[in-house]
Design a protein around this motif. Structure first.
Motif, PDB file in Angstrom:
ATOM      1  N   PHE A  56     -10.277  94.211  59.638  1.00 21.82           N
ATOM      2  CA  PHE A  56     -11.603  94.649  60.095  1.00 21.82           C
ATOM      3  C   PHE A  56     -12.095  95.821  59.248  1.00 21.82           C
ATOM      4  O   PHE A  56     -13.290  95.919  58.951  1.00 21.82           O
ATOM      5  N   CYS A  57     -11.175  96.725  58.877  1.00 24.53           N
ATOM      6  CA  CYS A  57     -11.552  97.843  58.000  1.00 24.53           C
ATOM      7  C   CYS A  57     -12.134  97.324  56.690  1.00 24.53           C
ATOM      8  O   CYS A  57     -13.180  97.790  56.228  1.00 24.53           O
ATOM      9  N   ILE A  58     -11.469  96.342  56.107  1.00 22.72           N
ATOM     10  CA  ILE A  58     -11.913  95.782  54.828  1.00 22.72           C
ATOM     11  C   ILE A  58     -13.248  95.059  54.993  1.00 22.72           C
ATOM     12  O   ILE A  58     -14.180  95.246  54.199  1.00 22.72           O
ATOM     13  N   GLY A  59     -13.334  94.231  56.032  1.00 24.31           N
ATOM     14  CA  GLY A  59     -14.555  93.457  56.244  1.00 24.31           C
ATOM     15  C   GLY A  59     -15.769  94.325  56.530  1.00 24.31           C
ATOM     16  O   GLY A  59     -16.857  94.112  55.959  1.00 24.31           O
ATOM     17  N   PRO A  63     -28.849  88.359  54.989  1.00 30.94           N
ATOM     18  CA  PRO A  63     -28.211  87.906  53.738  1.00 30.94           C
ATOM     19  C   PRO A  63     -26.819  88.507  53.534  1.00 30.94           C
ATOM     20  O   PRO A  63     -25.923  87.839  53.008  1.00 30.94           O
ATOM     21  N   ALA A  64     -26.641  89.751  53.979  1.00 26.87           N
ATOM     22  CA  ALA A  64     -25.326  90.388  53.824  1.00 26.87           C
ATOM     23  C   ALA A  64     -24.277  89.685  54.671  1.00 26.87           C
ATOM     24  O   ALA A  64     -23.165  89.406  54.214  1.00 26.87           O
ATOM     25  N   LEU A  65     -24.652  89.373  55.920  1.00 29.18           N
ATOM     26  CA  LEU A  65     -23.715  88.669  56.806  1.00 29.18           C
ATOM     27  C   LEU A  65     -23.402  87.273  56.273  1.00 29.18           C
ATOM     28  O   LEU A  65     -22.254  86.813  56.308  1.00 29.18           O
ATOM     29  N   THR A  66     -24.446  86.597  55.773  1.00 28.90           N
ATOM     30  CA  THR A  66     -24.244  85.250  55.223  1.00 28.90           C
ATOM     31  C   THR A  66     -23.341  85.293  53.999  1.00 28.90           C
ATOM     32  O   THR A  66     -22.422  84.474  53.857  1.00 28.90           O
ATOM     33  N   THR A  67     -23.575  86.254  53.118  1.00 31.46           N
ATOM     34  CA  THR A  67     -22.753  86.393  51.908  1.00 31.46           C
ATOM     35  C   THR A  67     -21.308  86.732  52.265  1.00 31.46           C
ATOM     36  O   THR A  67     -20.371  86.181  51.674  1.00 31.46           O
ATOM     37  N   LEU A  68     -21.145  87.630  53.236  1.00 37.07           N
ATOM     38  CA  LEU A  68     -19.797  87.992  53.664  1.00 37.07           C
ATOM     39  C   LEU A  68     -19.042  86.767  54.177  1.00 37.07           C
ATOM     40  O   LEU A  68     -17.881  86.535  53.803  1.00 37.07           O
ATOM     41  N   ALA A  69     -19.713  85.961  55.018  1.00 37.74           N
ATOM     42  CA  ALA A  69     -19.071  84.761  55.564  1.00 37.74           C
ATOM     43  C   ALA A  69     -18.729  83.772  54.457  1.00 37.74           C
ATOM     44  O   ALA A  69     -17.641  83.178  54.445  1.00 37.74           O
ATOM     45  N   GLN A  70     -19.661  83.593  53.511  1.00 35.21           N
ATOM     46  CA  GLN A  70     -19.424  82.658  52.413  1.00 35.21           C
ATOM     47  C   GLN A  70     -18.233  83.105  51.558  1.00 35.21           C
ATOM     48  O   GLN A  70     -17.396  82.285  51.169  1.00 35.21           O
ATOM     49  N   ARG A  71     -18.167  84.397  51.255  1.00 36.51           N
ATOM     50  CA  ARG A  71     -17.088  84.897  50.393  1.00 36.51           C
ATOM     51  C   ARG A  71     -15.742  84.851  51.109  1.00 36.51           C
ATOM     52  O   ARG A  71     -14.701  84.620  50.491  1.00 36.51           O
ATOM     53  N   MET A  72     -15.749  85.089  52.414  1.00 32.71           N
ATOM     54  CA  MET A  72     -14.500  84.989  53.175  1.00 32.71           C
ATOM     55  C   MET A  72     -13.995  83.550  53.197  1.00 32.71           C
ATOM     56  O   MET A  72     -12.805  83.287  52.982  1.00 32.71           O
ATOM     57  N   ALA A  73     -14.923  82.593  53.451  1.00 36.85           N
ATOM     58  CA  ALA A  73     -14.531  81.184  53.460  1.00 36.85           C
ATOM     59  C   ALA A  73     -14.077  80.749  52.069  1.00 36.85           C
ATOM     60  O   ALA A  73     -13.076  80.027  51.920  1.00 36.85           O
ATOM     61  N   GLY A  74     -14.784  81.193  51.039  1.00 38.15           N
ATOM     62  CA  GLY A  74     -14.412  80.841  49.674  1.00 38.15           C
ATOM     63  C   GLY A  74     -13.053  81.396  49.278  1.00 38.15           C
ATOM     64  O   GLY A  74     -12.304  80.768  48.525  1.00 38.15           O
ATOM     65  N   GLY A  75     -12.725  82.566  49.804  1.00 40.83           N
ATOM     66  CA  GLY A  75     -11.428  83.171  49.499  1.00 40.83           C
ATOM     67  C   GLY A  75     -10.253  82.385  50.032  1.00 40.83           C
ATOM     68  O   GLY A  75      -9.129  82.496  49.528  1.00 40.83           O
ATOM     69  N   LEU A  76     -10.505  81.582  51.069  1.00 39.25           N
ATOM     70  CA  LEU A  76      -9.435  80.768  51.666  1.00 39.25           C
ATOM     71  C   LEU A  76      -9.425  79.338  51.139  1.00 39.25           C
ATOM     72  O   LEU A  76      -8.542  78.554  51.496  1.00 39.25           O
ATOM     73  N   ASN A  77     -10.406  79.015  50.287  1.00 37.74           N
ATOM     74  CA  ASN A  77     -10.533  77.647  49.777  1.00 37.74           C
ATOM     75  C   ASN A  77      -9.635  77.465  48.550  1.00 37.74           C
ATOM     76  O   ASN A  77     -10.103  77.339  47.424  1.00 37.74           O
ATOM     77  N   ALA A 131      -2.219  83.655  60.593  1.00 34.88           N
ATOM     78  CA  ALA A 131      -3.601  84.055  60.867  1.00 34.88           C
ATOM     79  C   ALA A 131      -3.872  85.475  60.378  1.00 34.88           C
ATOM     80  O   ALA A 131      -4.933  85.754  59.807  1.00 34.88           O
ATOM     81  N   ILE A 132      -2.905  86.362  60.597  1.00 37.94           N
ATOM     82  CA  ILE A 132      -3.068  87.753  60.135  1.00 37.94           C
ATOM     83  C   ILE A 132      -3.169  87.801  58.624  1.00 37.94           C
ATOM     84  O   ILE A 132      -4.036  88.474  58.047  1.00 37.94           O
ATOM     85  N   VAL A 133      -2.280  87.077  57.947  1.00 33.91           N
ATOM     86  CA  VAL A 133      -2.275  87.062  56.480  1.00 33.91           C
ATOM     87  C   VAL A 133      -3.575  86.479  55.940  1.00 33.91           C
ATOM     88  O   VAL A 133      -4.194  87.037  55.020  1.00 33.91           O
ATOM     89  N   LEU A 134      -4.022  85.356  56.519  1.00 37.13           N
ATOM     90  CA  LEU A 134      -5.242  84.711  56.022  1.00 37.13           C
ATOM     91  C   LEU A 134      -6.488  85.536  56.318  1.00 37.13           C
ATOM     92  O   LEU A 134      -7.447  85.520  55.531  1.00 37.13           O
ATOM     93  N   ALA A 135      -6.493  86.274  57.431  1.00 37.84           N
ATOM     94  CA  ALA A 135      -7.625  87.175  57.713  1.00 37.84           C
ATOM     95  C   ALA A 135      -7.692  88.274  56.656  1.00 37.84           C
ATOM     96  O   ALA A 135      -8.789  88.645  56.188  1.00 37.84           O
ATOM     97  N   LEU A 136      -6.533  88.791  56.265  1.00 40.01           N
ATOM     98  CA  LEU A 136      -6.489  89.802  55.202  1.00 40.01           C
ATOM     99  C   LEU A 136      -6.974  89.225  53.878  1.00 40.01           C
ATOM    100  O   LEU A 136      -7.715  89.873  53.138  1.00 40.01           O
ATOM    101  N   ILE A 137      -6.546  87.998  53.577  1.00 37.22           N
ATOM    102  CA  ILE A 137      -6.953  87.364  52.323  1.00 37.22           C
ATOM    103  C   ILE A 137      -8.461  87.127  52.308  1.00 37.22           C
ATOM    104  O   ILE A 137      -9.139  87.383  51.303  1.00 37.22           O
ATOM    105  N   SER A 153     -10.360  90.478  52.054  1.00 39.49           N
ATOM    106  CA  SER A 153     -10.087  91.071  50.740  1.00 39.49           C
ATOM    107  C   SER A 153     -10.834  90.334  49.634  1.00 39.49           C
ATOM    108  O   SER A 153     -11.281  90.945  48.663  1.00 39.49           O
ATOM    109  N   ALA A 154     -10.959  89.007  49.786  1.00 38.48           N
ATOM    110  CA  ALA A 154     -11.720  88.230  48.805  1.00 38.48           C
ATOM    111  C   ALA A 154     -13.182  88.672  48.808  1.00 38.48           C
ATOM    112  O   ALA A 154     -13.819  88.776  47.754  1.00 38.48           O
ATOM    113  N   ALA A 155     -13.725  88.927  50.001  1.00 39.11           N
ATOM    114  CA  ALA A 155     -15.105  89.410  50.098  1.00 39.11           C
ATOM    115  C   ALA A 155     -15.249  90.788  49.461  1.00 39.11           C
ATOM    116  O   ALA A 155     -16.227  91.065  48.747  1.00 39.11           O
ATOM    117  N   MET A 156     -14.257  91.660  49.694  1.00 38.00           N
ATOM    118  CA  MET A 156     -14.316  92.990  49.085  1.00 38.00           C
ATOM    119  C   MET A 156     -14.204  92.895  47.564  1.00 38.00           C
ATOM    120  O   MET A 156     -14.893  93.628  46.834  1.00 38.00           O
TER     121      MET A 156
END
Length: 431
Positions: A24-27, A42-56, A281-287, A290-293
């Motif tokens: 949550f700190c990172i996000g 747009p910021a929320l949309t970009t954040l969601a897209q980058r988080m999903a992309g980081g797990l793809n 789940a914890i590891v993937l949430a971090l990933i 972190s991908a968004a950051m």
């Protein structure tokens, strides 16, 4: 750029000090930085897209497999057999039980791929045994915590998979093989410290076992150790990928724990699956966060600015690499390994490559560096697990840890400035 970097750091560390979960700190820090250059939606949309992309990423499928196999190994009687094997091999040397502790953590870490799991499994057995033999409880816990970090380098290791993704192309197989020498070197350095400490404190030496009994103890551990050869051998030979190796590790550890050793009952599998799901789940949430950051860092040109700043400080590679190590040591003391690798790889890898360091060599250096953070206050997760098992306060562990920190730093410097330690074995296998 300066304002965005300041906002990112201030929000991140402010939330961290408020004990907000690190993902949550990172996000939230990433979202706050995005709001400097775009509106909320747009910021929320970009954040969601980058988080999903980081797990793809197909390679990330290996993580839940290795997490599950590690849990099965941890509860399947593996730790006990590895400890008995280590006892037979090094128990008669000076400071025998401390050396057994280190070797057991190395072996278990190589199977489970988790420093926390190694600390818990080995510490729960070794700490009471060392106390019976007259070892100081704080020292015993310090040995377990420091030795557990070897599992981050000796494959299979989830953090190596994360680095392979963050670096954009380093072979997971090459990283796995490259970790052997540094991991073993770290274990040997810790054993040297333990032997010297035992002589100073007058700790007892174990009895020498008959050769036949030694052979029996080693043979009993072979089924557990075979997983290392199965997983790594299959990856190196090209028989299967790292992700497929994770699935094979689950099947093998299931057979070993449930069928062969019969330490895990079928009724317990539900809890094990639930725990592995929570950990994954914890590891993937971090990933994901972190991908968004990493994306917002790149968007604001922060990695390029940092790289240029470091390279203008000095043209001496020795000094630049020392500075990178110092920064990563500080980062490791405050941040979990997974987000640290995902965030700082894009920042420091271009600098390392500019200095002539290969991405493979840098990856091993970075993982070893951040492994030290696992046993460094104030955030070191392994440190707190060791404290909980030993029932001691954090400050009681720091004094016996000092010589171990010194040994780990020496190994870090060797790995940093001698590329062959990381690169020779992969070159032998053509990786």
């Amino acid at each position: 750029m300066e304002l965005s970097a300041l906002i990112l750091l201030v929000v991140f560390f402010a939330l961290l000090m408020l004990n907000v979960p690190i993902s949550f700190c990172i996000g939230l820090a990433t979202l706050a930085t995005m709001l400097l250059s775009m509106d909320l939606l747009p910021a929320l949309t970009t954040l969601a897209q980058r988080m999903a992309g980081g797990l793809n990423s197909f390679a990330l499928l290996a993580i839940p497999f290795f997490v599950l196999s590690g849990l099965l190994m941890g509860r399947g009687g593996i730790a006990k057999r590895l400890i008995e094997c280590a006892m037979a091999l090094v128990g008669a040397l000076p400071g025998g039980l401390a050396l057994v502790n280190v070797m057991s953590c190395m072996l278990f870490g190589a199977i489970s791929g988790s420093a926390v799991a190694a600390t818990s499994a080995i510490g729960s057995f070794m700490l009471p045994e060392m106390k019976k033999q007259g070892y100081d409880t704080s020292y015993s816990a310090a040995v377990t915590a420091a030795a557990a970090t070897t599992g981050m380098l000796i494959p299979p290791s989830n953090i190596m998979i994360v680095y392979a993704i963050a670096s954009g192309g380093v072979s997971i197989a090459a990283l796995f093989v490259a970790g052997y020498f540094p991991g073993i070197l770290l274990g040997i350095a810790l054993m040297i410290v333990c032997a010297g400490y035992a002589k100073v404190k007058g700790y007892p030496t174990g009895a020498r076992l008959p050769l036949k009994l030694v052979a029996q103890k080693v043979a009993a551990a072979i089924p557990s150790l075979f997983m290392i050869f199965l997983v790594i051998g299959g990856i190196i030979s090209g028989a299967f990928t790292a992700t497929e190796a994770g699935a094979i590790a689950v099947v093998y550890s299931f057979i070993l724990a449930v069928v062969v050793y019969r330490e895990v009952k079928v009724s317990e599998l539900g809890n094990i699956l639930l725990k592995s799901t929570e950990t994954t789940a914890i590891v993937l949430a971090l990933i994901a966060t972190s991908a968004a950051m990493s994306w917002i860092l790149s968007y604001e040109n922060i990695p390029q600015t940092v790289s240029q700043g470091l390279l203008t400080l000095s043209d001496n590679p020795i000094l630049i690499l020392l500075l990178i190590n110092i920064i990563l040591l500080i980062v490791g003391a405050f941040m979990d390994m997974t987000p640290a690798v995902l965030i700082f790889t894009p920042i420091f890898l271009p600098v390392a490559v500019e200095l002539g360091m290969s991405p493979l060599h840098f990856g091993i250096m970075m993982i070893l560096n951040l492994s030290i953070g696992l046993v460094s206050p104030p955030v070191g997760s392994v440190l707190f697990v060791a404290c909980a098992i030993a029932k001691v306060r954090l400050e009681q562990l720091l004094k016996p840890l000092l010589p171990m920190y010194a040994a780990m730093f020496v190994v870090l410097m060797l790995v940093t400035y001698i590329p062959a330690i990381s690169e020779w074995l992969p070159s032998v296998f053509g990786l």
